[in-house]
Write a protein that holds these residues in place. Structure first.
Motif, PDB file in Angstrom:
ATOM      1  N   PRO A   3      29.784 -10.091  34.849  1.00  0.00           N
ATOM      2  CA  PRO A   3      28.830 -10.717  33.938  1.00  0.00           C
ATOM      3  C   PRO A   3      28.564  -9.987  32.638  1.00  0.00           C
ATOM      4  CG  PRO A   3      27.704  -9.745  35.819  1.00  0.00           C
ATOM      5  CD  PRO A   3      29.162  -9.669  36.116  1.00  0.00           C
ATOM      6  N   SER A   4      28.950  -8.716  32.530  1.00  0.00           N
ATOM      7  CA  SER A   4      28.724  -7.998  31.276  1.00  0.00           C
ATOM      8  C   SER A   4      29.914  -8.154  30.360  1.00  0.00           C
ATOM      9  CB  SER A   4      28.476  -6.511  31.539  1.00  0.00           C
ATOM     10  OG  SER A   4      28.405  -5.808  30.308  1.00  0.00           O
ATOM     11  N   ASP A   5      29.679  -8.612  29.146  1.00  0.00           N
ATOM     12  CA  ASP A   5      30.731  -8.728  28.142  1.00  0.00           C
ATOM     13  C   ASP A   5      31.175  -7.360  27.642  1.00  0.00           C
ATOM     14  OD1 ASP A   5      32.340 -10.269  26.083  1.00  0.00           O
ATOM     15  OD2 ASP A   5      31.044  -9.090  24.755  1.00  0.00           O
ATOM     16  N   ASN A   6      30.438  -6.331  27.944  1.00  0.00           N
ATOM     17  CA  ASN A   6      30.734  -4.986  27.433  1.00  0.00           C
ATOM     18  C   ASN A   6      31.742  -4.227  28.286  1.00  0.00           C
ATOM     19  OD1 ASN A   6      28.931  -5.420  25.329  1.00  0.00           O
ATOM     20  ND2 ASN A   6      27.204  -4.655  26.530  1.00  0.00           N
ATOM     21  N   VAL A   7      32.344  -4.912  29.267  1.00  0.00           N
ATOM     22  CA  VAL A   7      33.296  -4.300  30.183  1.00  0.00           C
ATOM     23  C   VAL A   7      34.697  -4.839  29.909  1.00  0.00           C
ATOM     24  CG1 VAL A   7      33.951  -4.049  32.610  1.00  0.00           C
ATOM     25  CG2 VAL A   7      31.539  -4.027  31.962  1.00  0.00           C
ATOM     26  N   PHE A   8      35.675  -3.940  29.819  1.00  0.00           N
ATOM     27  CA  PHE A   8      37.076  -4.353  29.727  1.00  0.00           C
ATOM     28  C   PHE A   8      37.556  -4.851  31.086  1.00  0.00           C
ATOM     29  CE2 PHE A   8      36.795  -1.329  26.230  1.00  0.00           C
ATOM     30  CZ  PHE A   8      37.585  -1.904  25.242  1.00  0.00           C
ATOM     31  N   CYS A   9      38.380  -5.890  31.071  1.00  0.00           N
ATOM     32  CA  CYS A   9      38.981  -6.389  32.302  1.00  0.00           C
ATOM     33  C   CYS A   9      40.467  -6.656  32.090  1.00  0.00           C
ATOM     34  CB  CYS A   9      38.339  -7.694  32.757  1.00  0.00           C
ATOM     35  SG  CYS A   9      36.608  -7.578  33.195  1.00  0.00           S
ATOM     36  N   SER A  51      38.479  -8.356  26.479  1.00  0.00           N
ATOM     37  CA  SER A  51      37.939  -7.197  25.761  1.00  0.00           C
ATOM     38  C   SER A  51      36.571  -7.516  25.190  1.00  0.00           C
ATOM     39  CB  SER A  51      38.886  -6.784  24.625  1.00  0.00           C
ATOM     40  OG  SER A  51      40.144  -6.411  25.132  1.00  0.00           O
ATOM     41  N   PRO A  52      35.685  -6.533  25.147  1.00  0.00           N
ATOM     42  CA  PRO A  52      34.331  -6.756  24.621  1.00  0.00           C
ATOM     43  C   PRO A  52      34.335  -7.192  23.163  1.00  0.00           C
ATOM     44  CG  PRO A  52      34.432  -4.712  25.886  1.00  0.00           C
ATOM     45  CD  PRO A  52      35.847  -5.181  25.705  1.00  0.00           C
ATOM     46  N   VAL A  94      41.637  -7.526  20.482  1.00  0.00           N
ATOM     47  CA  VAL A  94      41.311  -8.946  20.386  1.00  0.00           C
ATOM     48  C   VAL A  94      40.061  -9.184  21.217  1.00  0.00           C
ATOM     49  CG1 VAL A  94      42.074 -11.300  20.851  1.00  0.00           C
ATOM     50  CG2 VAL A  94      43.725  -9.583  20.115  1.00  0.00           C
ATOM     51  N   PRO A  95      38.922  -9.482  20.615  1.00  0.00           N
ATOM     52  CA  PRO A  95      37.718  -9.709  21.416  1.00  0.00           C
ATOM     53  C   PRO A  95      37.863 -10.973  22.262  1.00  0.00           C
ATOM     54  CG  PRO A  95      37.345 -10.365  19.144  1.00  0.00           C
ATOM     55  CD  PRO A  95      38.688  -9.698  19.175  1.00  0.00           C
ATOM     56  N   GLY A  96      37.372 -10.911  23.490  1.00  0.00           N
ATOM     57  CA  GLY A  96      37.532 -12.048  24.398  1.00  0.00           C
ATOM     58  C   GLY A  96      38.859 -11.968  25.121  1.00  0.00           C
ATOM     59  N   TYR A  97      39.442 -13.127  25.410  1.00  0.00           N
ATOM     60  CA  TYR A  97      40.641 -13.195  26.243  1.00  0.00           C
ATOM     61  C   TYR A  97      41.919 -13.207  25.412  1.00  0.00           C
ATOM     62  CZ  TYR A  97      37.681 -14.097  30.278  1.00  0.00           C
ATOM     63  OH  TYR A  97      36.746 -13.978  31.278  1.00  0.00           O
ATOM     64  N   ARG A 143      37.518   2.999  30.379  1.00  0.00           N
ATOM     65  CA  ARG A 143      37.952   3.951  29.356  1.00  0.00           C
ATOM     66  C   ARG A 143      39.033   3.336  28.478  1.00  0.00           C
ATOM     67  NH1 ARG A 143      37.429   7.131  33.928  1.00  0.00           N
ATOM     68  NH2 ARG A 143      39.661   6.993  34.393  1.00  0.00           N
ATOM     69  N   LEU A 144      38.959   3.652  27.182  1.00  0.00           N
ATOM     70  CA  LEU A 144      39.928   3.168  26.209  1.00  0.00           C
ATOM     71  C   LEU A 144      40.467   4.349  25.413  1.00  0.00           C
ATOM     72  CD1 LEU A 144      41.340   0.904  24.538  1.00  0.00           C
ATOM     73  CD2 LEU A 144      39.266   0.838  23.116  1.00  0.00           C
ATOM     74  N   VAL A 145      41.796   4.482  25.377  1.00  0.00           N
ATOM     75  CA  VAL A 145      42.465   5.527  24.601  1.00  0.00           C
ATOM     76  C   VAL A 145      43.328   4.839  23.557  1.00  0.00           C
ATOM     77  CG1 VAL A 145      44.112   7.424  24.645  1.00  0.00           C
ATOM     78  CG2 VAL A 145      42.469   7.156  26.511  1.00  0.00           C
ATOM     79  N   ILE A 146      43.182   5.231  22.287  1.00  0.00           N
ATOM     80  CA  ILE A 146      43.933   4.602  21.202  1.00  0.00           C
ATOM     81  C   ILE A 146      44.807   5.641  20.521  1.00  0.00           C
ATOM     82  CG2 ILE A 146      43.792   3.312  19.039  1.00  0.00           C
ATOM     83  CD1 ILE A 146      41.038   2.346  19.913  1.00  0.00           C
ATOM     84  N   ASP A 147      46.088   5.303  20.378  1.00  0.00           N
ATOM     85  CA  ASP A 147      47.054   6.149  19.688  1.00  0.00           C
ATOM     86  C   ASP A 147      47.375   5.464  18.362  1.00  0.00           C
ATOM     87  OD1 ASP A 147      48.993   7.897  18.929  1.00  0.00           O
ATOM     88  OD2 ASP A 147      50.390   7.434  20.555  1.00  0.00           O
ATOM     89  N   THR A 148      46.877   5.985  17.260  1.00  0.00           N
ATOM     90  CA  THR A 148      47.083   5.340  15.959  1.00  0.00           C
ATOM     91  C   THR A 148      48.312   5.902  15.260  1.00  0.00           C
ATOM     92  OG1 THR A 148      45.583   6.900  14.886  1.00  0.00           O
ATOM     93  CG2 THR A 148      44.649   4.809  15.638  1.00  0.00           C
ATOM     94  N   PRO A 149      49.026   5.058  14.495  1.00  0.00           N
ATOM     95  CA  PRO A 149      50.222   5.514  13.779  1.00  0.00           C
ATOM     96  C   PRO A 149      49.862   6.479  12.650  1.00  0.00           C
ATOM     97  CG  PRO A 149      50.150   3.104  13.958  1.00  0.00           C
ATOM     98  CD  PRO A 149      48.804   3.612  14.347  1.00  0.00           C
TER      99      PRO A 149
END
Length: 261
Positions: free
Chosen positions: A131-137, A187-188, A196-199, A231-237
């Motif tokens: 139910p929380s939009d703030n959670v990645f699935c 994604s939140p 991409v927020p949402g699905y 957890r989210l890890v981002i590798d930027t160019p």
């Protein structure tokens, strides 16, 4: 919680409420992401991360390929390239991606889908279970689909056009009465521009011969799995294109919505 339509069976709604009550909201997994969605929107299409490197960070995910050459779908440690002619082929480990999202898939919630459901109804079901939009699935569906409508952006050449211009000429495909796999993420909303927020979902047929970025589907039966991620890890160019790009334009949300249709 969001209301499900009358066509959704009551048992699925009850199960969704049970999961919402008795399961922890957040999961323990990690999402690895290479580059940003806003970079794709800006026309940064040249890959910096290889498929082999992606598989070090996950066995499930989606993305695109160097020069935006088709869609990427990954599951069960296999990675496929979904081409602009509607075909699908195993990806080479040396191929590169300018944007991808990966995780080691672990299902926290599993649920059979026993009645016909539209894409929006499936999403509403997931939203009731998490139910929380703030959670990645991470979301996977193995099922029988009445139809799946997809699109795939063709390979680009320099000078690269912005993605919202590229998608205007993208080919679309419709797969009718097919078994297949949906792999994607919810994604939140706060990740707008980063992700991409949402699905965001991709599809591949059971014979692994076709698929693409999902625009719509209707599933008649199947098995839904959801993995919650905290957890989210981002590798930027570090390329000149990335460093000089405007990655926070005022219209970024509208641009993403148009590009993801």
């Amino acid at each position: 919680m969001r209301e499900l339509s009358n066509s959704q069976c009551a048992c699925s709604f009850d199960v969704a409420k049970e999961y919402a009550l008795y399961h922890h909201t957040t999961g323990e997994g990690e999402i690895y992401q290479t580059s940003l969605m806003s970079a794709l929107i800006a026309g940064i299409y040249e890959g910096t991360t290889s498929i082999a490197q992606l598989l070090e960070h996950g066995d499930f995910g989606l993305g695109t390929f160097d020069q935006l050459d088709g869609e990427l779908i990954a599951f069960d440690k296999d990675v496929y390239q979904l081409k602009s002619d509607g075909s699908a082929n195993p990806a080479d480990k040396e191929q590169k991606t300018p944007f991808a999202v990966m995780t080691f898939f672990k299902a926290d919630i599993e649920l059979p889908l026993t009645s016909t459901m539209s894409r929006s109804e499936v999403h509403a079901l997931i939203d009731n279970m998490v139910p929380s939009d703030n959670v990645f699935c991470a979301v996977r569906i193995d099922g029988v689909f009445d139809f799946v409508r997809t699109r795939t952006v063709p390979k680009q050449t320099r000078p690269y056009r912005p993605m919202i211009d590229v998608v205007e000429a993208q080919p679309t495909f419709k797969f009718n009465q097919r078994h297949g796999v949906v792999a994607g993420f919810r994604s939140p909303q706060y990740t707008t521009g980063i992700n991409v927020p949402g699905y965001h979902e991709h599809f591949i047929t059971d014979d692994r011969q076709g698929g693409g970025h999902i625009q719509d589907y209707r599933v008649s039966s199947g098995f839904l799995q959801i993995g919650k991620v905290s957890r989210l890890v981002i590798d930027t160019p570090s390329s000149a294109d990335f460093l000089n790009a405007d990655l926070a334009p005022e219209n970024i949300r509208a641009a993403i919505e148009k590009a993801e249709k």
